[in-house]
Design a protein around this motif. Structure first.
Motif, PDB file in Angstrom:
ATOM      1  N   LYS A 138     -13.955   1.827  -1.461  1.00  0.00           N
ATOM      2  CA  LYS A 138     -13.377   1.208  -0.306  1.00  0.00           C
ATOM      3  C   LYS A 138     -13.974  -0.247   0.137  1.00  0.00           C
ATOM      4  O   LYS A 138     -13.130  -1.171   0.651  1.00  0.00           O
ATOM      5  CB  LYS A 138     -13.316   2.254   0.897  1.00  0.00           C
ATOM      6  CG  LYS A 138     -12.657   3.249   0.582  1.00  0.00           C
ATOM      7  CD  LYS A 138     -11.250   3.484   0.639  1.00  0.00           C
ATOM      8  CE  LYS A 138     -10.756   4.943   0.320  1.00  0.00           C
ATOM      9  NZ  LYS A 138      -9.438   5.083  -0.358  1.00  0.00           N
ATOM     10  N   ALA A 139     -14.930  -0.355   0.022  1.00  0.00           N
ATOM     11  CA  ALA A 139     -15.610  -1.497   0.318  1.00  0.00           C
ATOM     12  C   ALA A 139     -15.195  -2.954  -0.469  1.00  0.00           C
ATOM     13  O   ALA A 139     -14.983  -3.844   0.157  1.00  0.00           O
ATOM     14  CB  ALA A 139     -17.421  -1.387   0.089  1.00  0.00           C
ATOM     15  N   THR A 140     -15.134  -2.544  -1.466  1.00  0.00           N
ATOM     16  CA  THR A 140     -14.378  -3.689  -2.432  1.00  0.00           C
ATOM     17  C   THR A 140     -13.181  -3.923  -1.989  1.00  0.00           C
ATOM     18  O   THR A 140     -12.779  -5.192  -2.084  1.00  0.00           O
ATOM     19  CB  THR A 140     -14.490  -3.229  -4.012  1.00  0.00           C
ATOM     20  OG1 THR A 140     -15.839  -2.761  -4.105  1.00  0.00           O
ATOM     21  CG2 THR A 140     -13.989  -4.143  -4.984  1.00  0.00           C
ATOM     22  N   GLN A 141     -12.270  -2.888  -1.617  1.00  0.00           N
ATOM     23  CA  GLN A 141     -10.867  -3.251  -1.358  1.00  0.00           C
ATOM     24  C   GLN A 141     -10.830  -4.041   0.054  1.00  0.00           C
ATOM     25  O   GLN A 141     -10.396  -5.038   0.021  1.00  0.00           O
ATOM     26  CB  GLN A 141     -10.321  -1.900  -1.038  1.00  0.00           C
ATOM     27  CG  GLN A 141     -10.109  -1.064  -2.449  1.00  0.00           C
ATOM     28  CD  GLN A 141      -9.375   0.272  -2.153  1.00  0.00           C
ATOM     29  OE1 GLN A 141      -9.341   0.869  -1.279  1.00  0.00           O
ATOM     30  NE2 GLN A 141      -8.227   0.604  -3.097  1.00  0.00           N
ATOM     31  N   VAL A 142     -12.093  -3.836   0.822  1.00  0.00           N
ATOM     32  CA  VAL A 142     -11.890  -4.571   2.046  1.00  0.00           C
ATOM     33  C   VAL A 142     -12.286  -5.863   1.852  1.00  0.00           C
ATOM     34  O   VAL A 142     -11.669  -6.886   2.473  1.00  0.00           O
ATOM     35  CB  VAL A 142     -12.841  -3.826   3.178  1.00  0.00           C
ATOM     36  CG1 VAL A 142     -12.941  -4.668   4.616  1.00  0.00           C
ATOM     37  CG2 VAL A 142     -12.314  -2.420   3.749  1.00  0.00           C
ATOM     38  N   TRP A 171      -9.466  -7.792   0.704  1.00  0.00           N
ATOM     39  CA  TRP A 171      -8.590  -8.303   1.607  1.00  0.00           C
ATOM     40  C   TRP A 171      -9.307  -9.596   2.530  1.00  0.00           C
ATOM     41  O   TRP A 171      -8.569 -10.305   2.772  1.00  0.00           O
ATOM     42  CB  TRP A 171      -8.270  -6.889   2.515  1.00  0.00           C
ATOM     43  CG  TRP A 171      -7.367  -5.988   2.196  1.00  0.00           C
ATOM     44  CD1 TRP A 171      -7.664  -4.669   1.884  1.00  0.00           C
ATOM     45  CD2 TRP A 171      -5.935  -6.182   1.639  1.00  0.00           C
ATOM     46  NE1 TRP A 171      -6.438  -3.948   1.325  1.00  0.00           N
ATOM     47  CE2 TRP A 171      -5.408  -5.061   1.420  1.00  0.00           C
ATOM     48  CE3 TRP A 171      -5.006  -7.472   2.086  1.00  0.00           C
ATOM     49  CZ2 TRP A 171      -4.169  -4.645   0.913  1.00  0.00           C
ATOM     50  CZ3 TRP A 171      -3.763  -7.019   1.477  1.00  0.00           C
ATOM     51  CH2 TRP A 171      -3.241  -5.925   0.990  1.00  0.00           C
ATOM     52  N   LEU A 172     -10.431  -9.442   2.758  1.00  0.00           N
ATOM     53  CA  LEU A 172     -11.072 -10.426   3.791  1.00  0.00           C
ATOM     54  C   LEU A 172     -11.184 -11.694   3.008  1.00  0.00           C
ATOM     55  O   LEU A 172     -11.020 -12.870   3.461  1.00  0.00           O
ATOM     56  CB  LEU A 172     -12.550  -9.785   4.300  1.00  0.00           C
ATOM     57  CG  LEU A 172     -12.478  -8.739   5.065  1.00  0.00           C
ATOM     58  CD1 LEU A 172     -13.731  -8.237   5.498  1.00  0.00           C
ATOM     59  CD2 LEU A 172     -11.748  -9.214   6.398  1.00  0.00           C
ATOM     60  N   PHE A 198      -6.637  -5.688  10.298  1.00  0.00           N
ATOM     61  CA  PHE A 198      -6.700  -4.414   9.466  1.00  0.00           C
ATOM     62  C   PHE A 198      -5.712  -3.727   9.198  1.00  0.00           C
ATOM     63  O   PHE A 198      -5.465  -3.198   8.213  1.00  0.00           O
ATOM     64  CB  PHE A 198      -7.717  -3.488  10.333  1.00  0.00           C
ATOM     65  CG  PHE A 198      -9.135  -3.953  10.503  1.00  0.00           C
ATOM     66  CD1 PHE A 198      -9.966  -3.997   9.340  1.00  0.00           C
ATOM     67  CD2 PHE A 198      -9.851  -4.355  11.855  1.00  0.00           C
ATOM     68  CE1 PHE A 198     -11.488  -4.427   9.523  1.00  0.00           C
ATOM     69  CE2 PHE A 198     -11.162  -4.608  11.942  1.00  0.00           C
ATOM     70  CZ  PHE A 198     -11.958  -4.584  10.641  1.00  0.00           C
ATOM     71  N   ASN A 199      -4.458  -3.902   9.925  1.00  0.00           N
ATOM     72  CA  ASN A 199      -3.410  -3.195   9.911  1.00  0.00           C
ATOM     73  C   ASN A 199      -2.612  -3.780   8.651  1.00  0.00           C
ATOM     74  O   ASN A 199      -1.872  -2.925   7.923  1.00  0.00           O
ATOM     75  CB  ASN A 199      -2.488  -3.541  10.915  1.00  0.00           C
ATOM     76  CG  ASN A 199      -2.858  -2.750  12.145  1.00  0.00           C
ATOM     77  OD1 ASN A 199      -3.299  -1.802  12.112  1.00  0.00           O
ATOM     78  ND2 ASN A 199      -2.524  -3.472  13.348  1.00  0.00           N
ATOM     79  N   LEU A 200      -2.943  -4.893   8.008  1.00  0.00           N
ATOM     80  CA  LEU A 200      -2.512  -5.599   6.780  1.00  0.00           C
ATOM     81  C   LEU A 200      -3.240  -4.868   5.499  1.00  0.00           C
ATOM     82  O   LEU A 200      -2.815  -5.343   4.449  1.00  0.00           O
ATOM     83  CB  LEU A 200      -2.392  -7.086   6.964  1.00  0.00           C
ATOM     84  CG  LEU A 200      -1.591  -7.612   8.103  1.00  0.00           C
ATOM     85  CD1 LEU A 200      -1.845  -9.183   8.059  1.00  0.00           C
ATOM     86  CD2 LEU A 200      -0.225  -7.307   8.110  1.00  0.00           C
ATOM     87  N   MET A 201      -4.210  -4.149   5.773  1.00  0.00           N
ATOM     88  CA  MET A 201      -5.060  -3.785   4.580  1.00  0.00           C
ATOM     89  C   MET A 201      -4.289  -2.524   4.030  1.00  0.00           C
ATOM     90  O   MET A 201      -4.754  -1.340   4.184  1.00  0.00           O
ATOM     91  CB  MET A 201      -6.319  -3.364   4.935  1.00  0.00           C
ATOM     92  CG  MET A 201      -7.133  -4.747   5.536  1.00  0.00           C
ATOM     93  SD  MET A 201      -8.923  -4.627   5.790  1.00  0.00           S
ATOM     94  CE  MET A 201      -9.162  -6.072   6.207  1.00  0.00           C
ATOM     95  N   THR A 202      -3.028  -2.757   3.420  1.00  0.00           N
ATOM     96  CA  THR A 202      -1.961  -1.643   3.038  1.00  0.00           C
ATOM     97  C   THR A 202      -2.728  -0.481   2.218  1.00  0.00           C
ATOM     98  O   THR A 202      -1.852   0.501   2.007  1.00  0.00           O
ATOM     99  CB  THR A 202      -0.736  -2.037   2.655  1.00  0.00           C
ATOM    100  OG1 THR A 202      -1.056  -3.106   1.469  1.00  0.00           O
ATOM    101  CG2 THR A 202      -0.038  -2.933   3.670  1.00  0.00           C
ATOM    102  N   ASN A 203      -3.566  -0.735   1.270  1.00  0.00           N
ATOM    103  CA  ASN A 203      -4.071   0.266   0.332  1.00  0.00           C
ATOM    104  C   ASN A 203      -5.229   0.978   1.166  1.00  0.00           C
ATOM    105  O   ASN A 203      -5.712   2.183   0.445  1.00  0.00           O
ATOM    106  CB  ASN A 203      -4.490  -0.366  -0.765  1.00  0.00           C
ATOM    107  CG  ASN A 203      -5.761  -1.286  -0.823  1.00  0.00           C
ATOM    108  OD1 ASN A 203      -6.090  -1.699   0.294  1.00  0.00           O
ATOM    109  ND2 ASN A 203      -6.162  -2.024  -1.951  1.00  0.00           N
ATOM    110  N   LEU A 204      -5.391   0.909   2.264  1.00  0.00           N
ATOM    111  CA  LEU A 204      -6.363   1.897   3.028  1.00  0.00           C
ATOM    112  C   LEU A 204      -5.543   2.875   3.933  1.00  0.00           C
ATOM    113  O   LEU A 204      -4.268   2.493   4.549  1.00  0.00           O
ATOM    114  CB  LEU A 204      -7.197   1.157   4.114  1.00  0.00           C
ATOM    115  CG  LEU A 204      -8.159   0.243   3.490  1.00  0.00           C
ATOM    116  CD1 LEU A 204      -8.922  -0.644   4.420  1.00  0.00           C
ATOM    117  CD2 LEU A 204      -8.999   0.408   2.452  1.00  0.00           C
TER     118      LEU A 204
END
Ligand code: SAH
Length: 338
Positions: free
Chosen positions: A24-28, A31-32, A40-46
């Protein structure tokens, strides 16, 4: 806490502590730093509850760009921080790409006599987030990626060691801003214990040392840090650093007229650096109205350069940027009443 200050490892540990998977850290990070999302609301795969947790613990905050001064091949940014303090970053266009010079502290305690930034004592460390954001904000402003980063703005980076190391890890991360370690340069006035610590980090960044004098007598006069870590012990430390890391060190030498720019000084510098894996970067001094030092004439710089060459020292003269725009670090901030 501002999320831009977290390394991927910090974020992985956070997710693990929440019973989540590490990736999940990689996903965040993607996004960043790849998608440059600021919500944060746009991080749609979380999942929704994960987004909720992130919002409880972190914020995504930007800096404010107060002013941009534009010159030939150079742009200088003045940033306002969360507590209204001001710092600067300077963007330079080289034939090999764009480099950004970033600040590492608010003020500086090193007190180098010729330096505008050192006229104001250190107020605080910059956080890793504040350093990361200097890059993100400039990249957003110019809509282009920066290819290299130099930590040579306001502050002594090794006096803010932990935050600077986190910053380097974040921008160096392939899932972060992905700037290669060899494109990151850290410049220090020579804090020996921290250079020793840096040698153990196993990271391939470039180290630049602000030497500016070939002997203690001159260096004591212009750089108070020399009274704590003198030239002899600094050279010993650099030799060990080179042996351990196998990396070439840059020696910065700012050319101050009649202070450190004689042929005798050049000869002394040759003796000091003989046999070391270093190269010398001669820096034309950027005069500032508050300080009495003058820049060396071209003739004196040329002579100094030739003497180093004859002594088989690798040497270049730094290209001058931004003389028309008060680019000496600290000048933009101090114009605003510092
Ligand atoms: N504290 C660190 C990094 C910040 S200073 C260090 O000492 O290296 C970055 C470099 O700019 C240093 O080499 C510093 O000596 C030099 N410098 C400071 N003021 C300058 C000026 N007015 N003109 C040219 N170089 C300057």
């Amino acid at each position: 806490m501002n999320i831009y200050g977290l390394t991927k490892e910090n974020l992985e540990n956070y997710f693990l502590s929440k019973g989540e998977k590490k990736y999940k850290a990689t996903q965040v990070f993607e996004w960043l730093y790849a998608k440059r999302v600021k919500d944060f609301n746009l991080m749609t795969n979380l999942k929704k509850d994960l987004i909720w947790h992130l919002k409880q613990n972190f914020v995504i905050e930007q800096l404010e760009i107060l002013e941009v001064e534009k010159g030939d091949l150079v742009r200088k940014y003045l940033f306002k921080l969360f507590d209204n303090e001001l710092i600067e970053a300077v963007l330079m266009e080289h034939d090999y790409g764009l480099s950004l010079c970033i600040s590492s502290e608010v003020g500086c305690n090193m007190g180098c006599r010729f330096c505008e930034s050192g006229r104001r004592k250190k107020v605080r460390n910059l956080t890793a987030a504040e350093m990361v954001l200097q890059i993100l904000m400039v990249e957003e402003d110019i809509q282009t990626r920066i290819s290299s980063v130099v930590i040579m703005g306001i502050g002594e980076p090794l006096d803010n060691y932990d935050n600077v190391m986190d910053f380097i890890r974040i921008i160096n991360d392939p899932k972060g801003i992905a700037i290669g370690a060899r494109h990151i340069t850290l410049s220090t006035c020579g804090l020996i214990p921290k250079i020793e610590q840096l040698a153990k980090e196993n990271i391939q960044i470039n180290l630049a040392i602000s030497l500016h004098a070939p002997n203690d007598e001159i260096r004591n006069k212009i750089m108070p840090v020399n009274k704590v870590y003198n030239i002899g012990s600094l050279m010993e430390c650099l030799k060990q650093y080179i042996a351990k890391t196998n990396r070439r060190i840059t020696i910065e030498y700012v050319m101050l007229e009649y202070i450190n720019d004689s042929v005798e000084c050049a000869k002394e510098l040759v003796q000091l650096l003989k046999g070391m894996n270093v190269y010398v970067n001669l820096i034309p001094y950027n005069e500032t109205e508050n300080i009495e030092f003058r820049k060396s004439s071209k003739k004196r710089i040329d002579k100094f350069f030739d003497t180093l060459k004859q002594g088989n020292i690798n040497v270049t003269v730094r290209k001058e940027f931004g003389r028309n725009i008060d680019a000496a670090c600290g000048q933009l901030r101090s114009k605003r009443g510092g």
